[in-house]
Design an enzyme around this catalytic site. Structure first.
Site, PDB file in Angstrom:
ATOM      1  CG  HIS A  41      -0.200  -0.090   2.474  1.00  0.00           C
ATOM      2  ND1 HIS A  41      -0.049  -1.200   3.377  1.00  0.00           N
ATOM      3  CD2 HIS A  41       0.548   0.880   3.055  1.00  0.00           C
ATOM      4  CE1 HIS A  41       0.455  -1.115   4.364  1.00  0.00           C
ATOM      5  NE2 HIS A  41       0.936   0.296   4.617  1.00  0.00           N
TER       6      HIS A  41
HETATM    7  P1  TYD Z   1      -1.418  -3.049   8.227  1.00  0.00           P
HETATM    8  O1  TYD Z   1      -0.801  -1.925   8.262  1.00  0.00           O
HETATM    9  O2  TYD Z   1      -2.137  -3.570   7.224  1.00  0.00           O
HETATM   10  O3  TYD Z   1      -0.191  -4.290   8.332  1.00  0.00           O
HETATM   11  P2  TYD Z   1       1.274  -4.225   6.948  1.00  0.00           P
HETATM   12  O4  TYD Z   1       1.287  -3.086   6.098  1.00  0.00           O
HETATM   13  O5  TYD Z   1       2.428  -4.544   7.873  1.00  0.00           O
HETATM   14  O6  TYD Z   1       0.868  -5.690   6.371  1.00  0.00           O
HETATM   15  O7  TYD Z   1      -2.071  -3.619   9.421  1.00  0.00           O
HETATM   16  C1  TYD Z   1      -2.204  -5.117   9.900  1.00  0.00           C
HETATM   17  C2  TYD Z   1      -3.698  -4.991  10.873  1.00  0.00           C
HETATM   18  O8  TYD Z   1      -3.250  -4.370  11.827  1.00  0.00           O
HETATM   19  C3  TYD Z   1      -4.649  -4.262  10.016  1.00  0.00           C
HETATM   20  O9  TYD Z   1      -6.123  -5.062  10.575  1.00  0.00           O
HETATM   21  C4  TYD Z   1      -4.858  -3.071  10.797  1.00  0.00           C
HETATM   22  C5  TYD Z   1      -4.124  -3.381  12.108  1.00  0.00           C
HETATM   23  N1  TYD Z   1      -3.446  -2.032  12.565  1.00  0.00           N
HETATM   24  C6  TYD Z   1      -3.803  -1.262  13.784  1.00  0.00           C
HETATM   25  O10 TYD Z   1      -5.009  -1.559  14.159  1.00  0.00           O
HETATM   26  N2  TYD Z   1      -3.149  -0.344  14.335  1.00  0.00           N
HETATM   27  C7  TYD Z   1      -1.909   0.184  13.431  1.00  0.00           C
HETATM   28  O11 TYD Z   1      -1.204   1.366  13.756  1.00  0.00           O
HETATM   29  C8  TYD Z   1      -1.314  -0.795  12.339  1.00  0.00           C
HETATM   30  C9  TYD Z   1      -0.086  -0.466  11.793  1.00  0.00           C
HETATM   31  C10 TYD Z   1      -2.104  -1.718  12.230  1.00  0.00           C
END
Ligand code: TYD
Length: 108
Positions: A41
């Site tokens: 993303h």
């Molecule tokens: P995501 O940012 O999509 O992870 P990555 O980019 O590492 O694959 O986040 C994974 C999950 O965690 C998603 O359900 C959202 C949640 N999340 C939070 O609740 N708070 C946060 O600060 C972050 C970074 C993620």
């Protein structure tokens, strides 16, 4: 941003200063498998600094692979589409974020 490693006998202290923004949020990830792919993303507003605290992995920013290992860091601007992959078993990736979590800030 500036990194300094201060060594004292068998210990070391890794210092990161002159951060490009004042973080509002800090998190880290661990326990990833080599074939896990995270990220995929970009953001609307959120800026990030990714710091490899332990192990190593590959960060792809705008289709360019960057291998990072302990104490390497990458600054991501909101428009930098990125993925994290090829994690070593012991990899710990620390993220400093300029903004609080907002699911609407993601562009997938
Ligand atoms: P995501 O940012 O999509 O992870 P990555 O980019 O590492 O694959 O986040 C994974 C999950 O965690 C998603 O359900 C959202 C949640 N999340 C939070 O609740 N708070 C946060 O600060 C972050 C970074 C993620």
């Amino acid at each position: 941003m500036k990194f300094t490693k201060i060594k004292d006998k068998d210990t070391s202290l890794s210092v990161f200063e002159k951060l490009p923004f004042q973080p509002k949020r800090i998190y880290y990830m661990q326990g990833m498998d080599y074939f896990d792919v995270r990220g995929k993303h970009q953001h609307k507003k959120n800026r990030q600094v990714l710091i490899c605290v332990k192990g190593d992995c590959v960060i792809t920013v705008k289709s360019i692979d960057k291998h990072i290992e302990q104490n390497d860091y990458i600054i991501l601007e909101p428009s930098d589409w990125h993925i994290m992959k090829n994690f070593s078993d012991d990899c710990i990736l620390l993220v400093l974020a300029s903004e609080e979590y907002d699911k609407n800030d993601y562009i997938r």
